[in-house]
Motif scaffolding. Structure first.
Motif: not given
Length: 132
Positions: A3-5, A65-67, A69-73, A126-127
């Motif tokens: 999903y994201g790294i 938060s990067k993995a 994809g939201l950052g700190l939101h 890794v997500v």
């Protein structure tokens, strides 16, 4: 399926400087409840171990938060994402509140790796989706 790294590097000296200026307020803002207990325990034994612990957890939250994809939101909040350790020492991510609900609704799982040296802490997350 991935999903994201996310990856992050944190200067431990920077974290020590923030603690010197702000005291425990910074740790209380960033760490979840279980992380905060571990931080206080490690810091009471050896100051440098507590600071390194805080730096690795800060780095892991940035990577997570990067993995996702939201950052700190929203729904990503510092204290709702904890990086803890299994009895074996293996790190894992525990989520709380709206972030846990958001993560579960997408049927995601996370894997985290942490390391630190004298001046730097790094993390890699890794997500992945549980269902294809």
């Amino acid at each position: 399926m991935v999903y994201g790294i996310g990856t992050d590097i944190c200067d431990i000296r920077r974290i020590a400087a923030v603690l010197a200026r702000r005291g425990d307020r910074f740790a209380e803002k960033v760490l979840g409840p279980t992380e905060l207990k571990v931080f206080h325990y490690r810091r009471a034994k050896v100051e440098a171990r507590g600071v390194a612990y805080l730096a690795t957890r800060f780095s892991a939250k940035e990577s997570f938060s990067k993995a996702i994809g939201l950052g700190l939101h929203t729904p990503m909040q510092w204290r709702d994402c904890e990086t803890l350790n299994e009895p074996s020492g293996k790190p894992f991510i525990r989520l709380h509140g709206a972030l846990a609900d958001w993560f579960a609704a997408r049927d995601l799982s996370a894997h985290v790796s942490l390391t630190d040296e004298t001046d730097y802490a790094t993390s890699f997350v890794v997500v992945e989706t549980r269902t294809p």
